[in-house]
Design an enzyme around this catalytic site. Structure first.
Site, PDB file in Angstrom:
ATOM      1  N   CYS A 119      -4.919   8.531   9.068  1.00  0.00           N
ATOM      2  CA  CYS A 119      -5.047   8.087  10.143  1.00  0.00           C
ATOM      3  C   CYS A 119      -4.939   9.175  11.484  1.00  0.00           C
ATOM      4  CB  CYS A 119      -4.437   6.641  10.927  1.00  0.00           C
ATOM      5  SG  CYS A 119      -5.389   5.155   9.201  1.00  0.00           S
ATOM      6  N   ASP A 154       3.702   0.491  12.374  1.00  0.00           N
ATOM      7  CA  ASP A 154       2.751  -0.002  11.997  1.00  0.00           C
ATOM      8  C   ASP A 154       1.888  -1.579  12.066  1.00  0.00           C
ATOM      9  OD1 ASP A 154       2.703   1.710   8.292  1.00  0.00           O
ATOM     10  OD2 ASP A 154       2.118   1.880   9.673  1.00  0.00           O
ATOM     11  N   ARG A 211      -9.682   0.548   3.744  1.00  0.00           N
ATOM     12  CA  ARG A 211      -8.310   1.775   3.464  1.00  0.00           C
ATOM     13  C   ARG A 211      -7.136   0.837   2.675  1.00  0.00           C
ATOM     14  NH1 ARG A 211      -6.515   5.975   6.696  1.00  0.00           N
ATOM     15  NH2 ARG A 211      -4.947   6.446   4.647  1.00  0.00           N
ATOM     16  N   ILE A 243       7.687   6.494  17.116  1.00  0.00           N
ATOM     17  CA  ILE A 243       6.977   7.323  15.810  1.00  0.00           C
ATOM     18  C   ILE A 243       6.311   8.702  16.358  1.00  0.00           C
ATOM     19  CG2 ILE A 243       6.863   6.918  13.859  1.00  0.00           C
ATOM     20  CD1 ILE A 243       9.296   6.266  14.240  1.00  0.00           C
ATOM     21  N   ARG A 267       0.368  15.014  12.968  1.00  0.00           N
ATOM     22  CA  ARG A 267       1.093  14.838  12.165  1.00  0.00           C
ATOM     23  C   ARG A 267       1.519  15.860  11.252  1.00  0.00           C
ATOM     24  NH1 ARG A 267      -1.372   9.186   9.972  1.00  0.00           N
ATOM     25  NH2 ARG A 267       0.162   9.003   8.456  1.00  0.00           N
ATOM     26  N   PRO A 268       2.658  16.487  11.206  1.00  0.00           N
ATOM     27  CA  PRO A 268       2.571  17.791  10.640  1.00  0.00           C
ATOM     28  C   PRO A 268       3.435  17.760   9.322  1.00  0.00           C
ATOM     29  CG  PRO A 268       4.450  17.817  12.202  1.00  0.00           C
ATOM     30  CD  PRO A 268       3.632  16.684  12.045  1.00  0.00           C
ATOM     31  N   ILE A 269       3.550  18.373   8.651  1.00  0.00           N
ATOM     32  CA  ILE A 269       4.048  17.902   7.429  1.00  0.00           C
ATOM     33  C   ILE A 269       5.546  19.090   6.778  1.00  0.00           C
ATOM     34  CG2 ILE A 269       1.874  16.768   5.737  1.00  0.00           C
ATOM     35  CD1 ILE A 269       1.887  19.598   4.802  1.00  0.00           C
ATOM     36  N   ASP A 270       5.721  19.590   7.919  1.00  0.00           N
ATOM     37  CA  ASP A 270       6.777  20.967   8.265  1.00  0.00           C
ATOM     38  C   ASP A 270       7.823  20.355   7.200  1.00  0.00           C
ATOM     39  OD1 ASP A 270       6.927  18.842  10.822  1.00  0.00           O
ATOM     40  OD2 ASP A 270       8.814  19.769  10.264  1.00  0.00           O
ATOM     41  N   GLN A 271       8.356  19.395   7.340  1.00  0.00           N
ATOM     42  CA  GLN A 271       9.485  18.448   6.623  1.00  0.00           C
ATOM     43  C   GLN A 271       9.011  18.618   5.303  1.00  0.00           C
ATOM     44  OE1 GLN A 271      12.145  18.004   8.459  1.00  0.00           O
ATOM     45  NE2 GLN A 271      11.392  19.477   9.758  1.00  0.00           N
ATOM     46  N   LYS A 328       0.663  -1.103  -0.199  1.00  0.00           N
ATOM     47  CA  LYS A 328      -0.295   0.312   0.268  1.00  0.00           C
ATOM     48  C   LYS A 328       0.984   1.277   0.169  1.00  0.00           C
ATOM     49  CE  LYS A 328      -1.730   2.006   4.024  1.00  0.00           C
ATOM     50  NZ  LYS A 328      -1.773   3.552   4.298  1.00  0.00           N
ATOM     51  N   ASN A 329       2.167   1.098   0.643  1.00  0.00           N
ATOM     52  CA  ASN A 329       2.820   2.394   1.347  1.00  0.00           C
ATOM     53  C   ASN A 329       3.521   3.083  -0.236  1.00  0.00           C
ATOM     54  OD1 ASN A 329       1.128   2.817   3.832  1.00  0.00           O
ATOM     55  ND2 ASN A 329       2.192   2.514   4.626  1.00  0.00           N
TER      56      ASN A 329
HETATM   57  C1  EPZ Z   1       3.760   6.537   6.145  1.00  0.00           C
HETATM   58  O1  EPZ Z   1       3.302   8.165   7.031  1.00  0.00           O
HETATM   59  C2  EPZ Z   1       2.760   5.595   6.282  1.00  0.00           C
HETATM   60  N1  EPZ Z   1       2.169   6.448   5.683  1.00  0.00           N
HETATM   61  C3  EPZ Z   1       2.161   5.722   7.816  1.00  0.00           C
HETATM   62  O2  EPZ Z   1       1.575   4.569   7.712  1.00  0.00           O
HETATM   63  C4  EPZ Z   1       3.526   5.451   8.901  1.00  0.00           C
HETATM   64  O3  EPZ Z   1       2.927   4.764   9.800  1.00  0.00           O
HETATM   65  C5  EPZ Z   1       4.767   5.693   8.945  1.00  0.00           C
HETATM   66  O4  EPZ Z   1       5.369   6.340   7.272  1.00  0.00           O
HETATM   67  C6  EPZ Z   1       5.834   6.065  10.151  1.00  0.00           C
HETATM   68  O5  EPZ Z   1       6.366   4.685   8.732  1.00  0.00           O
HETATM   69  C7  EPZ Z   1       2.429   6.204   4.360  1.00  0.00           C
HETATM   70  O6  EPZ Z   1       2.926   5.884   3.437  1.00  0.00           O
HETATM   71  C8  EPZ Z   1       0.808   6.598   3.094  1.00  0.00           C
HETATM   72  P1  EPZ Z   1       5.753   9.695   8.787  1.00  0.00           P
HETATM   73  P2  EPZ Z   1       3.953   9.622   7.368  1.00  0.00           P
HETATM   74  O7  EPZ Z   1       6.033  11.476   7.760  1.00  0.00           O
HETATM   75  O8  EPZ Z   1       5.016   9.809   6.051  1.00  0.00           O
HETATM   76  C9  EPZ Z   1       6.302  12.551  12.623  1.00  0.00           C
HETATM   77  C10 EPZ Z   1      -0.133   2.746   7.524  1.00  0.00           C
HETATM   78  O9  EPZ Z   1      -0.498   2.432   8.972  1.00  0.00           O
HETATM   79  N2  EPZ Z   1       6.640  13.930  10.736  1.00  0.00           N
HETATM   80  O10 EPZ Z   1       7.709   8.587   8.820  1.00  0.00           O
HETATM   81  O11 EPZ Z   1       2.981  10.664   7.284  1.00  0.00           O
HETATM   82  C11 EPZ Z   1       5.328  12.135  12.469  1.00  0.00           C
HETATM   83  O12 EPZ Z   1       4.274  12.888  12.550  1.00  0.00           O
HETATM   84  C12 EPZ Z   1       0.293   3.837   7.928  1.00  0.00           C
HETATM   85  O13 EPZ Z   1      -0.122   2.266   6.437  1.00  0.00           O
HETATM   86  C13 EPZ Z   1       6.715  15.474  11.010  1.00  0.00           C
HETATM   87  O14 EPZ Z   1       6.781  16.133  12.147  1.00  0.00           O
HETATM   88  O15 EPZ Z   1       4.974   9.382   7.801  1.00  0.00           O
HETATM   89  C14 EPZ Z   1       5.734  11.093  12.782  1.00  0.00           C
HETATM   90  O16 EPZ Z   1       5.624  10.991  14.192  1.00  0.00           O
HETATM   91  C15 EPZ Z   1      -0.253   4.638   8.604  1.00  0.00           C
HETATM   92  N3  EPZ Z   1       7.300  16.063  10.194  1.00  0.00           N
HETATM   93  C16 EPZ Z   1       7.145  11.391  12.740  1.00  0.00           C
HETATM   94  O17 EPZ Z   1       8.089  12.174  11.732  1.00  0.00           O
HETATM   95  C17 EPZ Z   1       6.936  16.031   9.141  1.00  0.00           C
HETATM   96  O18 EPZ Z   1       6.964  17.165   7.266  1.00  0.00           O
HETATM   97  C18 EPZ Z   1       6.914   9.970  11.239  1.00  0.00           C
HETATM   98  O19 EPZ Z   1       5.707  10.272   9.833  1.00  0.00           O
HETATM   99  C19 EPZ Z   1       6.515  14.817   8.333  1.00  0.00           C
HETATM  100  C20 EPZ Z   1       6.346  13.879   9.205  1.00  0.00           C
END
Ligand code: EPZ
Length: 433
Positions: free
Chosen positions: A117, A307, A399, A329, A122-126, A22-23
């Site tokens: 979810c 996950d 999903r 995480i 879950r910010p997108i600042d990065q 999926k991812n």
């Molecule tokens: C991906 O989410 C996956 N989703 C998630 O899977 C998975 O849990 C996660 O990666 C970690 O492996 C998809 O790929 C669609 P991250 P993502 O950016 O990209 C913080 C599932 O069940 N962060 O690696 O959103 C964030 O809040 C789903 O399949 C920032 O602070 O995860 C988290 O604490 C659930 N700023 C950590 O980093 C940012 O700009 C890791 O998040 C981005 C993330």
């Protein structure tokens, strides 16, 4: 309310075929927007997240055709920049990949803040940091993300991620493949689906190196051409079936997997006393007569995946002794614990730590699927509990798991899917055999 109705006491036996990741798929489909040509993508999982993204791409002008249930062709040759279906974007987390792909292809992007979810903040600042480094003006207003390449086309840059982020790593990669010059992503995430995205892009003419390490180098190219790509098997779907086999004390052959991707999950399962036999593209999982307690901490790949945390939360309720799970995480990925308590679980949660007093027999109850993986965990709990468990909000589960009930019932589970008349305009209570 659509529901799963599960009669507990199952012991799973047989074989299960794992679907596409999926991812990986939810990044590869938006990335197809970068390609002026036909992308033939094989092993696409049949789940609602991929359906949503394919609908968004179609409404952006892409031509999408299904060659089979799991093989599609996406042709974005003539796709032009236009407003996207924002109501669909809000539904899923992976819509943020459209920032990178629309910026890379058109030099402009307007998307919504992502959905997905809810595990706390879950910010997108990065993601935003990366796009700005590549030369985009990017802002968030009224729930929308607006981005424009200042010079009309992005340029290469060195980006250090302050946090290891799967999404930001993949989004910046997507945006950088058509940028002018070289991009280096440092402190990059290393998940298998990141390597899969890089391999997809390279098969379409991109130049991405180092995916799977913490430093990814991308040399921008002028254009991407069509091609054919097969998505890797889903590591988390496979892990979910492994835990289901262990929890029910069964014996299940998990087919069409890459064992290397399963190492973190297999290692922790073996600590519980579960026996795992490894083959080239399969794992044979045998649940023990009694499970041992363990401690667990979720970390970025190759650490134990977050996950898989809820599924292990259920498993450790059955293990003899006290287990400790630390969620490394997310701020709040223990919402499913309240649902398990309705089934008799004894779990204390303090922030990112859950202490599980195991060795208990769960009992069936009406529960919610709080999110995708929590929902899958509740299905496992229902299968091992005595009595009947009703799970609502099953749309979360659908999903991310292809034919979940069908595959589990084929292994010996007893799950009925009940579609609420009001919701689906036709009552269908049937057991999927
Ligand atoms: C991906 O989410 C996956 N989703 C998630 O899977 C998975 O849990 C996660 O990666 C970690 O492996 C998809 O790929 C669609 P991250 P993502 O950016 O990209 C913080 C599932 O069940 N962060 O690696 O959103 C964030 O809040 C789903 O399949 C920032 O602070 O995860 C988290 O604490 C659930 N700023 C950590 O980093 C940012 O700009 C890791 O998040 C981005 C993330």
């Amino acid at each position: 309310m659509d529901q799963y109705i599960i009669r507990g006491g199952a012991t799973l036996h047989g074989e299960v075929e794992i679907s596409g990741a999926k991812n990986a798929a939810v990044a590869i489909i938006p990335a197809a927007l970068l390609v002026k040509g036909v992308c033939r993508i094989e092993n696409i999982p049949q789940i609602s997240d991929t359906d949503t993204l394919l609908t968004i791409l179609t409404q952006l002008g892409a031509r999408v055709s299904y060659l089979s249930k799991s093989t599609i062709e996406i042709d974005c040759t003539d796709t032009r920049y236009q407003d996207a279906p924002y109501d669909l974007m809000r539904k899923i987390r992976a819509s943020y990949y459209l920032i990178g792909s629309m910026l890379g292809r058109f030099g402009s992007a307007k998307t919504t803040m992502p959905g997905g979810c809810n595990f706390g903040v879950r910010p997108i600042d990065q993601h935003i940091k990366g796009m700005r480094a590549l030369g985009a003006e990017i802002s968030v207003k009224n729930g929308f993300v607006y981005a424009d390449a200042i010079d009309g086309r992005l340029h290469g840059a060195r980006v250090y991620l302050d946090k290891v982020s799967v999404g930001a790593t993949m989004n910046i990669m997507i945006a950088a493949v058509l940028a002018e010059g070289r991009t280096i992503i440092e402190n990059a995430a290393r998940e298998p689906h990141i390597v899969d995205l890089a391999n997809f892009l390279n098969s379409m003419g991109a130049d991405v190196r180092g995916a799977g390490t913490d430093t990814i180098k991308i040399n921008g190219v002028e254009e991407l051409h069509g091609g054919t790509y097969t998505i890797i098997p889903d590591q988390i779907e496979a892990g979910t079936y492994m835990v289901a086999a262990a929890a029910t004390g069964g014996e299940v052959l998990i087919k069409n997997i890459i064992p290397k991707h399963m190492e973190g999950i297999s290692a922790k399962l073996r600590e519980t006393g579960t026996v795992i036999e490894e083959f080239e593209e399969a794992l044979l999982v045998k649940g023990p007569t009694s499970l041992r307690r363990i401690n667990l901490k979720t970390m970025p790949y190759p650490g134990f995946p977050t996950d898989m945390q809820p599924q292990f939360g259920v498993l450790l309720c059955l293990a003899n002794g006290t287990s400790v799970i630390t969620e490394g995480i997310y701020d709040n990925r223990f919402k499913y614990v309240n649902e398990l308590r309705k089934m008799g679980a004894e779990i204390q949660v303090d922030g990112r730590v859950a202490v599980i007093d195991g060795g208990r027999r769960l009992t069936g109850a009406p529960v919610h699927a709080c999110d995708l993986r929590a929902g899958a965990a509740m299905v496992i709990a229902g299968m091992v509990a005595s009595g009947v468990t009703e799970i609502d909000d099953i749309h979360f589960i659908e999903r991310g798991y292809e034919r979940f009930v069908e595959k589990l019932n084929a292994l010996g589970a007893d799950i009925q899917v009940h579609y609420d008349e009001e919701e689906s305009a036709s009552a269908r209570a049937f057991s999927i055999s």
